[in-house]
Design an enzyme around this catalytic site. Structure first.
Site, PDB file in Angstrom:
ATOM      1  CG  HIS A  80      -0.418   0.217   2.431  1.00 33.09           C
ATOM      2  ND1 HIS A  80      -0.289  -0.865   3.366  1.00 33.09           N
ATOM      3  CD2 HIS A  80       0.134   1.425   3.144  1.00 33.09           C
ATOM      4  CE1 HIS A  80       0.438  -0.368   4.594  1.00 33.09           C
ATOM      5  NE2 HIS A  80       0.337   0.849   4.378  1.00 33.09           N
ATOM      6  CG  ASP A  99      -0.054  -4.004   2.933  1.00 35.33           C
ATOM      7  OD1 ASP A  99       0.239  -3.363   1.789  1.00 35.33           O
ATOM      8  OD2 ASP A  99      -0.130  -3.661   3.978  1.00 35.33           O
ATOM      9  CB  SER A 144       3.160   1.684   5.982  1.00 28.96           C
ATOM     10  OG  SER A 144       1.943   1.955   6.819  1.00 28.96           O
TER      11      SER A 144
END
Length: 337
Positions: free
Chosen positions: A143, A173, A279
């Site tokens: 992402h 992911d 992230s």
């Protein structure tokens, strides 16, 4: 280990031959075996036995078989292959006397964590990544780079690189990017998430809100949490300016609508502070080994409305590093799923 016939005595003790009896050879034309072990000529004083490349590699291979993953990686490096540094039981990232020392862990691993800035068609995305090879292979979240038209990376020493997306796996992911023109980078040692236990000390390193090299610490607060994320490329982080990634946990949605296309993975839960921009960064154990890739943070519904209000409340999630290692071949092959 010394090899040879134990009955051969040293020169100071004198030498002698022990009598042996042998049966008649099957073929009379074959000569009988010698009645003693042939002596191996010792090298002349001042001379060393020549040791070619094959001898060196054989010696390293023996050591690799004895001590496991850490030395096996060194063997790959000697043969000229740029290979992921997988931590073995003898791999030392921080000295044993500094195990669990957050400052020592940060100093050792921070050079292996980068800031990633992706330009999207309708916005931008900021995240983190973990260097896994010295020539610039970096693991991050899908992402972070999903739908990116260009990717820029800044290392801990301030150097900037252009990167290309090699492969993505939205079902986990995960994404693999590669820096252009990079060499001599410090790769992180990938640990073993299967040995992680609740209560273990962990350190998180990333670039929350673009603050490169931010270090936080905490513990593993739970294992095997079901985290559901979007697989829709249009759901890329930061496209709406919030810098957050929508995900589901416990039947509820956080940080926005995940959409209709989703996937669920098992995550490590930690109370180490994670914020937007963490992230793709590293979750690290007390020995300095990467055990997870930080992927999602909990924030309340009221916080999710404004990025300025969003912040960690002690519930963060990381993709186990064993999942990363099992997915590397697919990512390196250029998978785009």
């Amino acid at each position: 280990m010394v090899t040879g016939d134990a009955s051969v005595m040293t020169e100071s003790q004198g030498t002698y031959e022990q009598p042996h009896s042998y049966s008649t050879p099957v073929n009379p034309e074959w000569p009988p075996p010698p009645p003693y072990q042939p002596a191996v000529a010792a090298p002349e004083p001042g001379k060393k036995r020549a040791r070619g490349p094959m001898g060196l590699l054989a010696a390293v291979a023996i050591v690799a078989a004895a001590v496991g993953g850490g030395t096996a990686y060194a063997f790959q490096e000697l043969t000229g292959k740029d290979t992921v540094a997988t931590a073995g039981s003898t791999t030392t990232v921080v000295p044993s006397s500094k195990k669990g020392d957050v400052a020592a862990i940060a100093a050792a691993v921070s050079p292996s964590v980068v800031e990633i800035n992706a330009t999207l068609q309708n916005g931008s995305s900021t995240g983190s990544g973990v260097i896994i090879t010295s020539n610039g292979e970096i693991v991050t979240n899908n992402h972070v780079v999903s739908g990116a038209t260009s990717v820029k990376v800044r290392t801990s020493d301030g150097k900037s690189y252009t990167a290309e997306v090699v492969g993505t796996d939205s079902s986990k992911d995960l994404a693999l990017i590669k820096l252009k023109g990079a060499s001599g980078l410090k790769a992180a040692a990938l640990g073993d998430s299967g040995s992680v236990q609740v209560g273990d000390t962990v350190v998180a390193i990333g670039s929350p809100e673009g603050l490169t090299g931010t270090v936080t610490s905490g513990i593993v607060s739970a294992l095997n949490r079901d985290v559901t994320v979007s697989t829709d490329e249009n759901q890329g982080q930061g496209q709406d300016g919030e810098g957050q990634w929508p995900f589901q946990f416990g039947g509820r949605e956080f940080n926005g609508d995940t959409g209709s296309s989703t996937t669920t993975y098992k995550a490590i839960q930690t109370d180490a502070s994670l914020n937007p921009g963490n992230s793709g960064g590293a979750l690290i154990d007390a020995s300095g080994h990467v055990i997870g890739i930080n992927s999602a943070m909990y924030s309340s519904a009221s916080q999710a409305s404004l990025s300025s209000d969003a912040g960690s409340i002690g519930l963060g999630f990381a993709i186990p590093v064993d999942t990363v290692k099992s997915d590397l071949a697919k990512l390196r092959a250029g998978s785009d799923s």
